[in-house]
Design a protein around this motif. Structure first.
Motif, PDB file in Angstrom:
ATOM      1  N   THR A  89       1.290  -1.778  -7.191  1.00  0.00           N
ATOM      2  CA  THR A  89       0.429  -2.074  -6.050  1.00  0.00           C
ATOM      3  C   THR A  89       0.517  -0.977  -4.995  1.00  0.00           C
ATOM      4  N   GLU A  90      -0.381  -1.071  -4.000  1.00  0.00           N
ATOM      5  CA  GLU A  90      -0.369  -0.111  -2.905  1.00  0.00           C
ATOM      6  C   GLU A  90       0.945  -0.135  -2.152  1.00  0.00           C
ATOM      7  N   TYR A 464     -13.151   3.788  -2.771  1.00  0.00           N
ATOM      8  CA  TYR A 464     -11.752   3.468  -2.475  1.00  0.00           C
ATOM      9  C   TYR A 464     -11.214   4.541  -1.537  1.00  0.00           C
ATOM     10  N   THR A 468      -9.390   1.451   2.979  1.00  0.00           N
ATOM     11  CA  THR A 468      -9.173   0.348   2.046  1.00  0.00           C
ATOM     12  C   THR A 468      -7.707   0.250   1.664  1.00  0.00           C
ATOM     13  N   GLU A 471      -5.858  -1.373   4.520  1.00  0.00           N
ATOM     14  CA  GLU A 471      -6.168  -2.804   4.626  1.00  0.00           C
ATOM     15  C   GLU A 471      -5.341  -3.619   3.633  1.00  0.00           C
ATOM     16  N   ASN A 472      -5.248  -3.151   2.414  1.00  0.00           N
ATOM     17  CA  ASN A 472      -4.469  -3.877   1.407  1.00  0.00           C
ATOM     18  C   ASN A 472      -2.989  -3.898   1.747  1.00  0.00           C
ATOM     19  N   ARG A 475      -2.364  -6.532   4.649  1.00  0.00           N
ATOM     20  CA  ARG A 475      -2.341  -7.922   4.192  1.00  0.00           C
ATOM     21  C   ARG A 475      -1.004  -8.283   3.557  1.00  0.00           C
ATOM     22  N   THR A 476      -0.463  -7.362   2.777  1.00  0.00           N
ATOM     23  CA  THR A 476       0.790  -7.657   2.087  1.00  0.00           C
ATOM     24  C   THR A 476       1.980  -7.610   3.043  1.00  0.00           C
ATOM     25  N   ASP A 481      -1.841 -12.308   2.507  1.00  0.00           N
ATOM     26  CA  ASP A 481      -2.356 -12.651   1.186  1.00  0.00           C
ATOM     27  C   ASP A 481      -1.995 -14.076   0.810  1.00  0.00           C
TER      28      ASP A 481
END
Length: 563
Positions: A89-90, A464, A468, A471-472, A475-476, A481
């Motif tokens: 993941t990011e 992408y 973006t 942002e991801n 959230r995490t 999330d």
């Protein structure tokens, strides 16, 4: 303070030289795109473009076969390295740099500063600091997530993120952390024991030096650079009182803290040095050459080429890099030491070039475009290449290959700075070491993680973007999330229940209310079946209707079963 003040290899120009001073900028590269055509290089160099070469005792006419050039084969396989298969993941890629060592350092130093401030300073009973509770790694990650989010969503003041005003109201900040706690963490956010170093040290960067050293070492651990590396400076905007304040009029932020960086073509930063005045380097050689040698030290002896601008490029630096099997490419100041005077005095018409080369293969090129362009290279010959204009695709001109390669590779750090300028959370009210930390965490480290993530996932789509990616991560880090669906249910329920439409009516032709949609979904989230969620008496509680009466009403019409 300008760049030339710390450079002993810099000679001030005379009045006659100042009119034709060559400080080549990248304006040409912003308007034109380069199309390298090897089949036309020697043709244009000998026929299409006038070229003058002047003999000299130490500088000679370049040989057509390039026999004076030293050949260094590129022997390294570039690309990502040391990245495990569990990095998907990011946030996983960001934690390659923002790992437990960095988080623990910030947690320990923040708690230490808060506790010592309580002891050594007068803290009133109503002060926020009097109610301080030690933060942990989880809270620090939420704090960092809020900082990234504040860059994505700009508001005038920090307190506006918790405002109930209709213009600023949002449900993100208050769901993650209270305003008082965030402002208290921001006040105490430190990276070194400030009270101890205040009494013992004279190091200007001591408040953040350990943090910078740990973070910069991690940059080179996960990617091997390609054949070309670029060295240049960038600015961290700051106008407060610091002894190493810099002024560079050509930068977007003219005042601030100067960083020297080394990047590859895609903008990945491998190392950096924070400029702290004359203490940054030793006195054995000039500042610009020593900065280049320091940043590129672990990437020498591999056949690479270092690209620099006219602040760094010199014949002395070229000779030092040649001894390390490394080429140098860059623009050159007209008043550097060791340049052939005959080449500088020669008058050229537009499109003409004047080239000289010494026995070590160092080539000096002077090309007349809209103004004089002076450049140095240890890998190029005086060949030319066709260039197509970006604004007018039908317009094709000729340009020296040296200049074309410089324009193509010099934009690496500019590209990194461009990505870092998007949604930057830095604010005027932050202290200098906090601003520097935000630059390193949310610009340099985050951009490096973004580049690694895109390369690992083979993402080439322009959709992408770095925004973006941020942002991801937000959230995490802030736990949104997991809270997204649950938070929506709780928010709707707190404002009043809404009921599904029913076709059932009683004896007075009134619609029978069956169940609360949001309570039903909540029970389904807990793992109950649809029948079990429908038959739970607690699900029938509604706002404004007593539980017993509501339950008896539903039972009378056979909607629930008491048995």
């Amino acid at each position: 303070m300008s760049d030339s003040e710390d450079d002993p290899d810099y000679q001030p120009p005379t009045d006659e030289e100042s009119e034709s001073m060559c400080t080549y900028s990248d304006a040409t590269s912003s308007e034109e795109s380069v199309e390298l055509s090897t089949s036309h290089q020697h043709q244009h160099s000998s026929e299409a473009i006038p070229c003058r070469s002047i003999p000299n005792s130490s500088w000679n006419i370049p040989l057509s076969d390039g026999s004076r050039k030293k050949q260094f084969p590129f022997t390294v396989d570039p690309g990502m390295k040391n990245i495990g298969s569990d990095c998907q993941t990011e946030l996983d890629f960001l934690f390659l740099f923002l790992d437990n060592e960095i988080i623990d350092l910030m947690v320990r130093m923040t708690n230490s500063y808060a506790i010592k401030t309580q002891i050594l300073k007068r803290v009133t009973r109503n002060s926020r600091l009097s109610k301080w509770n030690d933060c942990d790694a989880a809270e620090m990650k939420k704090f960092l997530g809020l900082l990234i989010w504040m860059g994505l969503k700009k508001l005038p003041k920090i307190s506006d993120y918790w405002s109930t005003d209709v213009l600023y109201e949002n449900n993100v900040a208050k769901r993650v952390m209270s305003r008082n706690r965030f402002e208290l963490l921001l006040r105490c956010w430190h990276f070194e024991d400030a009270y101890y170093i205040g009494m013992t040290g004279t190091d200007r960067l001591i408040k953040i030096r350990r943090f910078v050293e740990i973070l910069s070492k991690k940059f080179g651990q996960y990617k091997t650079p390609g054949e070309f590396l670029t060295v240049d400076e960038t600015m961290v905007a700051f106008r407060g009182r610091i002894a190493f304040m810099q002024y560079i009029p050509g930068k977007r932020h003219k005042y601030g803290i100067k960083l020297f960086k080394i990047c590859d073509d895609d903008g990945y930063t491998y190392d950096l040095i924070v400029y702290e005045g004359k203490r940054t380097t030793s006195t054995t050689q000039n500042v610009s050459s020593e900065i280049v040698m320091k940043l590129s030290d672990q990437y020498l002896n591999a056949g690479r080429s270092i690209v620099t601008d006219n602040y760094y490029t010199s014949v002395t630096l070229a000779n030092s890099l040649l001894q390390k099997s490394t080429h140098l490419l860059g623009t050159l100041r007209k008043n550097r030491k060791g340049l052939p005077k005959e080449l500088l005095k020669e008058k050229l018409k537009k499109g003409e070039t004047c080239v000289m080369e010494n026995n070590d293969g160092v080539l000096i090129l002077r090309w007349k475009d809209k103004r004089d362009v002076l450049a140095l290279s240890t890998r190029h010959t005086p060949s030319f290449v066709s260039v197509r204009s970006k604004r007018n695709r039908n317009k094709v001109t000729m340009k020296p290959t040296l200049i074309a390669d410089y324009n193509r590779h010099k934009c690496a750090i500019d590209y990194s700075d461009q990505m870092g300028s998007y949604c930057n959370p830095a604010r005027r009210s932050l202290r200098w070491f906090q601003k520097l930390a935000i630059e390193l965490l949310f610009s340099t480290s985050l951009i490096n993680a973004f580049i690694l993530f895109k390369n690992s996932k083979n993402l080439t789509s322009k959709k992408y973007t770095i925004t973006t990616f941020k942002e991801n991560i937000c959230r995490t880090l802030m736990g949104l999330d997991q809270q997204r669906r649950q938070g929506r249910i709780n928010q709707d329920c707190s404002a009043g229940h809404r009921f599904g439409k029913s076709t059932l009516v009683d004896q007075r032709n009134r619609i029978v209310r069956r169940r609360c949609i949001h309570c039903y979904e909540k029970k389904r989230e807990e793992g109950l079946t649809s029948v079990e969620a429908s038959n739970m008496p607690a699900d029938l509680l509604t706002k404004g209707l007593p539980a017993v009466k509501h339950y008896k009403f539903m039972k009378d019409f056979g909607i629930v079963n008491l048995e």
